[in-house]
Design a protein around this motif. Structure first.
Motif, mmCIF file in Angstrom:
data_model
loop_
_atom_site.group_PDB
_atom_site.id
_atom_site.type_symbol
_atom_site.label_atom_id
_atom_site.label_comp_id
_atom_site.label_asym_id
_atom_site.label_seq_id
_atom_site.Cartn_x
_atom_site.Cartn_y
_atom_site.Cartn_z
ATOM 1 N N ALA A 46 7.548 -23.691 5.566
ATOM 2 C CA ALA A 46 7.298 -23.335 6.972
ATOM 3 C C ALA A 46 6.074 -22.429 7.091
ATOM 4 O O ALA A 46 5.262 -22.590 8.020
ATOM 5 C CB ALA A 46 8.529 -22.656 7.572
ATOM 6 N N ILE A 47 5.921 -21.498 6.160
ATOM 7 C CA ILE A 47 4.759 -20.612 6.181
ATOM 8 C C ILE A 47 3.481 -21.397 5.923
ATOM 9 O O ILE A 47 2.492 -21.260 6.658
ATOM 10 C CB ILE A 47 4.932 -19.454 5.178
ATOM 11 N N LEU A 48 3.477 -22.231 4.890
ATOM 12 C CA LEU A 48 2.286 -23.024 4.578
ATOM 13 C C LEU A 48 1.917 -23.926 5.754
ATOM 14 O O LEU A 48 0.749 -24.020 6.141
ATOM 15 C CB LEU A 48 2.518 -23.860 3.321
ATOM 16 N N SER A 49 2.911 -24.575 6.330
ATOM 17 C CA SER A 49 2.680 -25.473 7.458
ATOM 18 C C SER A 49 2.132 -24.720 8.668
ATOM 19 O O SER A 49 1.191 -25.180 9.332
ATOM 20 C CB SER A 49 3.997 -26.179 7.812
ATOM 21 N N THR A 50 2.703 -23.569 8.948
ATOM 22 C CA THR A 50 2.259 -22.774 10.098
ATOM 23 C C THR A 50 0.837 -22.264 9.889
ATOM 24 O O THR A 50 0.018 -22.295 10.814
ATOM 25 C CB THR A 50 3.237 -21.615 10.353
ATOM 26 N N ASP A 69 12.054 -11.831 10.146
ATOM 27 C CA ASP A 69 11.671 -10.439 10.335
ATOM 28 C C ASP A 69 10.390 -10.181 9.549
ATOM 29 O O ASP A 69 10.047 -10.906 8.617
ATOM 30 C CB ASP A 69 12.806 -9.508 9.892
ATOM 31 N N THR A 70 9.676 -9.142 9.943
ATOM 32 C CA THR A 70 8.371 -8.880 9.338
ATOM 33 C C THR A 70 8.457 -8.496 7.866
ATOM 34 O O THR A 70 7.573 -8.847 7.093
ATOM 35 C CB THR A 70 7.612 -7.792 10.123
ATOM 36 N N SER A 71 9.514 -7.791 7.467
ATOM 37 C CA SER A 71 9.597 -7.386 6.056
ATOM 38 C C SER A 71 9.841 -8.599 5.151
ATOM 39 O O SER A 71 9.246 -8.691 4.072
ATOM 40 C CB SER A 71 10.661 -6.317 5.839
ATOM 41 N N THR A 72 10.679 -9.529 5.580
ATOM 42 C CA THR A 72 10.893 -10.750 4.790
ATOM 43 C C THR A 72 9.623 -11.576 4.751
ATOM 44 O O THR A 72 9.239 -12.104 3.699
ATOM 45 C CB THR A 72 12.061 -11.575 5.374
ATOM 46 N N THR A 73 8.950 -11.683 5.895
ATOM 47 C CA THR A 73 7.689 -12.437 5.945
ATOM 48 C C THR A 73 6.665 -11.803 5.006
ATOM 49 O O THR A 73 5.982 -12.516 4.260
ATOM 50 C CB THR A 73 7.153 -12.490 7.381
ATOM 51 N N ALA A 74 6.572 -10.484 5.011
ATOM 52 C CA ALA A 74 5.620 -9.793 4.141
ATOM 53 C C ALA A 74 5.951 -10.055 2.674
ATOM 54 O O ALA A 74 5.048 -10.294 1.853
ATOM 55 C CB ALA A 74 5.639 -8.296 4.437
ATOM 56 N N ASP A 75 7.227 -10.019 2.326
ATOM 57 C CA ASP A 75 7.658 -10.256 0.946
ATOM 58 C C ASP A 75 7.300 -11.678 0.506
ATOM 59 O O ASP A 75 6.746 -11.885 -0.575
ATOM 60 C CB ASP A 75 9.166 -10.017 0.826
ATOM 61 N N ILE A 76 7.606 -12.657 1.349
ATOM 62 C CA ILE A 76 7.308 -14.051 0.991
ATOM 63 C C ILE A 76 5.803 -14.270 0.944
ATOM 64 O O ILE A 76 5.293 -14.961 0.054
ATOM 65 C CB ILE A 76 8.005 -15.025 1.959
ATOM 66 N N ALA A 77 5.059 -13.668 1.879
ATOM 67 C CA ALA A 77 3.599 -13.792 1.873
ATOM 68 C C ALA A 77 3.018 -13.214 0.582
ATOM 69 O O ALA A 77 2.101 -13.795 -0.011
ATOM 70 C CB ALA A 77 3.005 -13.111 3.097
ATOM 71 N N ALA A 78 3.558 -12.092 0.119
ATOM 72 C CA ALA A 78 3.085 -11.498 -1.139
ATOM 73 C C ALA A 78 3.351 -12.451 -2.306
ATOM 74 O O ALA A 78 2.496 -12.600 -3.198
ATOM 75 C CB ALA A 78 3.768 -10.152 -1.377
ATOM 76 N N ARG A 79 4.486 -13.100 -2.293
ATOM 77 C CA ARG A 79 4.803 -14.065 -3.357
ATOM 78 C C ARG A 79 3.860 -15.268 -3.317
ATOM 79 O O ARG A 79 3.421 -15.756 -4.354
ATOM 80 C CB ARG A 79 6.254 -14.534 -3.246
ATOM 81 N N ARG A 88 -4.370 -13.013 1.770
ATOM 82 C CA ARG A 88 -4.041 -11.969 2.743
ATOM 83 C C ARG A 88 -5.223 -11.017 2.844
ATOM 84 O O ARG A 88 -5.616 -10.423 1.849
ATOM 85 C CB ARG A 88 -2.781 -11.205 2.326
ATOM 86 N N GLU A 89 -5.750 -10.894 4.031
ATOM 87 C CA GLU A 89 -6.881 -10.010 4.280
ATOM 88 C C GLU A 89 -6.400 -8.839 5.131
ATOM 89 O O GLU A 89 -5.817 -9.047 6.193
ATOM 90 C CB GLU A 89 -7.974 -10.786 5.021
ATOM 91 N N VAL A 90 -6.638 -7.624 4.654
ATOM 92 C CA VAL A 90 -6.208 -6.438 5.393
ATOM 93 C C VAL A 90 -7.129 -6.250 6.598
ATOM 94 O O VAL A 90 -8.353 -6.271 6.483
ATOM 95 C CB VAL A 90 -6.220 -5.185 4.501
#
Length: 163
Positions: A46-50, A69-79, A88-90
């Motif tokens: 879902a993240i890759l597709s989005t 939630d943002t914390s789960t999204t952040a964790d998966i994005a880091a993975r 990921r660009e700050v």
């Protein structure tokens, strides 16, 4: 021992929408893994597709779009970043802009042919009109309950985080 006249009636869980939705989710995840293997989860897909459809969105917007939630999204994005699938660009104010890497786009494109197979597997045995009605009703249930969704800054009661 309880008074027999005060024994509560307990519903059969197979008549409760929450239980059936959870079971349908388990079936959908199992079908996803049957088709795609275990190197990617449905939430990662879902993240890759989005990100493919909305390149460069920030992490909070991504969380909202995929109802995490943002914390789960952040964790998966880091993975996914560690796998080399996203970048990921700050940004100012500690936000992060996300985009697919060429490797992430390749992974997504490899998954796409299997997506209809997952859908067909989940809905197998239903007539075409039943499939359409089922999907219509699922969308309606989700739409009617959008306000019940946790805000992106809240942790949802989530059994399968897709990590």
């Amino acid at each position: 021992m309880q008074n027999p006249s005060r024994v509560p009636e307990v519903n059969d869980i197979h008549d409760e929408p929450g239980h059936l939705i959870r079971r349908a989710q388990q079936i959908a995840v199992a079908r996803f893994h049957d088709i795609h293997g275990r190197h990617v989860t449905p939430i990662q897909y879902a993240i890759l597709s989005t990100l493919y459809r909305s390149p460069g969105i920030d992490q909070v917007t991504l969380a909202q779009l995929i109802a995490l939630d943002t914390s789960t999204t952040a964790d998966i994005a880091a993975r996914l970043d560690a796998k080399g699938w996203i970048q990921r660009e700050v940004l100012p104010r500690r936000q992060r802009r996300l985009s697919l890497t060429p490797q992430g786009e390749e992974v997504l494109l490899e998954l796409l042919p299997g997506v209809p197979l997952v859908c067909q597997g989940v809905l197998q045995g239903l007539e075409d009109s039943e499939k359409a009605e089922f999907m219509r009703l699922l969308r309606k249930v989700v739409q009617l309950n959008q306000s019940a969704q946790p805000r992106p800054d809240q942790e949802p009661p989530n059994e399968e985080s897709g990590r």
